[in-house]
Scaffold this active site. Structure first.
Site, short mmCIF file in Angstrom:
data_model
loop_
_atom_site.label_atom_id
_atom_site.label_comp_id
_atom_site.label_asym_id
_atom_site.label_seq_id
_atom_site.Cartn_x
_atom_site.Cartn_y
_atom_site.Cartn_z
N LEU A 282 -4.78 3.11 24.90
CA LEU A 282 -4.03 3.56 23.73
C LEU A 282 -4.89 3.53 22.46
O LEU A 282 -5.61 2.57 22.21
CB LEU A 282 -2.79 2.68 23.53
CG LEU A 282 -1.79 2.67 24.70
CD1 LEU A 282 -0.59 1.79 24.36
CD2 LEU A 282 -1.33 4.07 25.07
N GLY B 8 -3.79 7.77 18.03
CA GLY B 8 -3.04 8.99 18.34
C GLY B 8 -1.78 8.64 19.12
O GLY B 8 -0.68 9.13 18.80
N HIS B 9 -1.93 7.79 20.14
CA HIS B 9 -0.75 7.36 20.90
C HIS B 9 0.22 6.60 19.99
O HIS B 9 1.44 6.78 20.07
CB HIS B 9 -1.15 6.42 22.04
CG HIS B 9 -2.01 7.04 23.09
ND1 HIS B 9 -3.32 6.68 23.28
CD2 HIS B 9 -1.74 7.98 24.02
CE1 HIS B 9 -3.82 7.37 24.28
NE2 HIS B 9 -2.90 8.17 24.75
N LYS C 52 -2.55 17.72 20.67
CA LYS C 52 -3.94 17.90 21.13
C LYS C 52 -3.94 18.53 22.51
O LYS C 52 -4.71 19.43 22.80
CB LYS C 52 -4.72 16.58 21.15
CG LYS C 52 -6.19 16.83 21.48
CD LYS C 52 -6.95 15.57 21.74
CE LYS C 52 -6.61 14.92 23.02
NZ LYS C 52 -7.31 15.45 24.22
N ASP C 53 -3.04 18.05 23.37
CA ASP C 53 -2.88 18.63 24.71
C ASP C 53 -1.84 19.74 24.60
O ASP C 53 -0.72 19.62 25.09
CB ASP C 53 -2.46 17.54 25.70
CG ASP C 53 -3.53 16.48 25.85
OD1 ASP C 53 -4.59 16.79 26.39
OD2 ASP C 53 -3.31 15.35 25.39
N GLN D 141 -0.41 21.36 27.78
CA GLN D 141 0.48 20.39 28.44
C GLN D 141 1.85 20.38 27.76
O GLN D 141 2.90 20.39 28.42
CB GLN D 141 -0.16 19.00 28.39
CG GLN D 141 0.79 17.86 28.69
CD GLN D 141 0.08 16.52 28.78
OE1 GLN D 141 -0.64 16.27 29.72
NE2 GLN D 141 0.26 15.65 27.79
N LEU E 47 -8.52 12.49 18.22
CA LEU E 47 -8.54 11.24 18.98
C LEU E 47 -8.24 11.54 20.45
O LEU E 47 -7.34 12.31 20.77
CB LEU E 47 -7.51 10.25 18.44
CG LEU E 47 -7.72 9.71 17.04
CD1 LEU E 47 -6.79 8.51 16.79
CD2 LEU E 47 -9.15 9.30 16.80
N SER E 48 -9.01 10.90 21.33
CA SER E 48 -8.83 11.08 22.77
C SER E 48 -9.41 9.86 23.47
O SER E 48 -10.44 9.33 23.04
CB SER E 48 -9.58 12.33 23.24
OG SER E 48 -9.73 12.30 24.65
O1 PAF Z 1 -1.09 13.20 28.17
C1 PAF Z 1 -1.14 12.29 29.02
O2 PAF Z 1 -1.53 11.17 28.73
C2 PAF Z 1 -0.69 12.58 30.44
O3 PAF Z 1 -1.05 13.86 30.84
C3 PAF Z 1 0.79 12.32 30.68
C4 PAF Z 1 1.66 13.26 29.85
C5 PAF Z 1 1.14 10.89 30.34
C6 PAF Z 1 1.14 12.56 32.15
O4 PAF Z 1 0.41 11.73 32.99
#
Ligand code: PAF
Length: 286
Positions: free
Chosen positions: A33, A36-37, A149-150, A153, A184-185
């Site tokens: 974490l 960003g999280h 960022k994703d 997704q 951030l990643s």
């Molecule tokens: O973005 C992420 O960290 C992952 O792809 C997720 C959404 C938790 C699914 O595993």
């Protein structure tokens, strides 16, 4: 903070919270974490009386040869961050709990996975959609927050929720960046000091491109070319793609004539980085 590694007690805790009339916000993560999280956690906190975080490095979203084994696992530090941020429920299952047998059911969101990272990471979005759908069953929250960022997704999850009538609201949170612009990643930890310096060229190139659009450039080929040139001027990099896409359908555009996103994936050394910025047609206030 209530902590669970098993499915049923975790589901019960979420249902109990909802039973008291509180909204539950969910932040699914793979751990390691960073700020960003934590921004997603704070966003969930603003919207909901209870916040749940999941930490699970999901094997089904890593293609063979990708960094599943190497992916940073920092559970102790993650737990402390969650506690400090006032997370109410933390779910940290192991692989056996999530996949007691090889799944015969996978969620596939057609179309949205055809471009950008889709062809380059075969099966990745099926793995993401499937695990997120499982997490939505295990933690039946009211709201789930994902980072922009994703971006692909996020689009895939939004579409899955719409198509399958999942009763959860999906919130996209703007990308959190380092002071020099790097998104951030968890994978930034793989970069050497010199690669880290080089990596800021990605966001610089995207911001410069967004600025070009604001000043009237609408030709995607020219925008993409300028982004590539900027990145390659900073050092050797393997540019997997730079594309301007429709902000909702992710359809590839040739002209910025609607709300769009400039997206890229670039490898610096062995590290694959993705980033994106929003752009609107010139003259439209976004
Ligand atoms: O973005 C992420 O960290 C992952 O792809 C997720 C959404 C938790 C699914 O595993």
């Amino acid at each position: 903070m209530l902590e669970f590694t098993e499915i049923e007690p975790c589901r019960r805790a979420v249902l109990e919270a909802k039973g008291t009339g509180l909204r539950v916000g969910l932040v699914p993560t793979m751990g390691a974490l960073h700020d960003g999280h934590m921004a997603l956690v704070h966003a969930a906190r603003k919207l909901c009386g209870r916040v749940a975080v999941t930490i699970f490095v999901n094997p089904t979203q890593f293609a063979p040869g990708e960094d599943y084994r190497q992916y940073p696992r920092t559970l102790e530090a993650d737990r402390a961050k969650c506690r400090e941020a006032g997370v109410d429920i933390l779910f940290t299952p192991d692989v056996q709990t999530m996949y007691p047998e090889a799944p015969q059911t996978m969620v596939h969101v057609a179309g949205l996975c055809d471009g950008l990272c889709g062809p380059l990471r075969p099966g990745h979005f099926d793995g993401v959609a499937t695990v997120v759908m499982k997490l939505f069953q295990i933690l039946p929250a009211d709201v789930a927050v994902f980072g922009e960022k994703d971006y692909q997704q996020l689009a895939v999850i939004r579409r899955m929720v719409r198509d399958l009538n999942v009763p959860i609201e999906i919130i996209g949170h703007p990308t959190v960046r380092e002071p020099d612009g790097l998104a951030l990643s968890s994978r930034n930890a793989y970069l050497s000091p010199s690669q880290r310096v080089q990596a800021r060229s990605l966001s610089e190139a995207l911001f410069a491109a967004a600025d070009r659009v604001r000043r009237g450039e609408v030709e995607c080929a020219r925008i993409q070319q300028a982004v590539r040139k900027h990145i390659l001027a900073a050092g050797p990099a393997d540019i997997e793609y730079v594309e301007v896409v429709d902000a909702t359908t992710l359809e590839r555009l040739t002209v910025v004539d609607r709300p769009a996103r400039i997206c890229l994936a670039v490898r610096i050394g062995g590290t694959r980085l993705i980033d994106n910025v929003p752009v609107d047609p010139p003259g439209v206030v976004g």
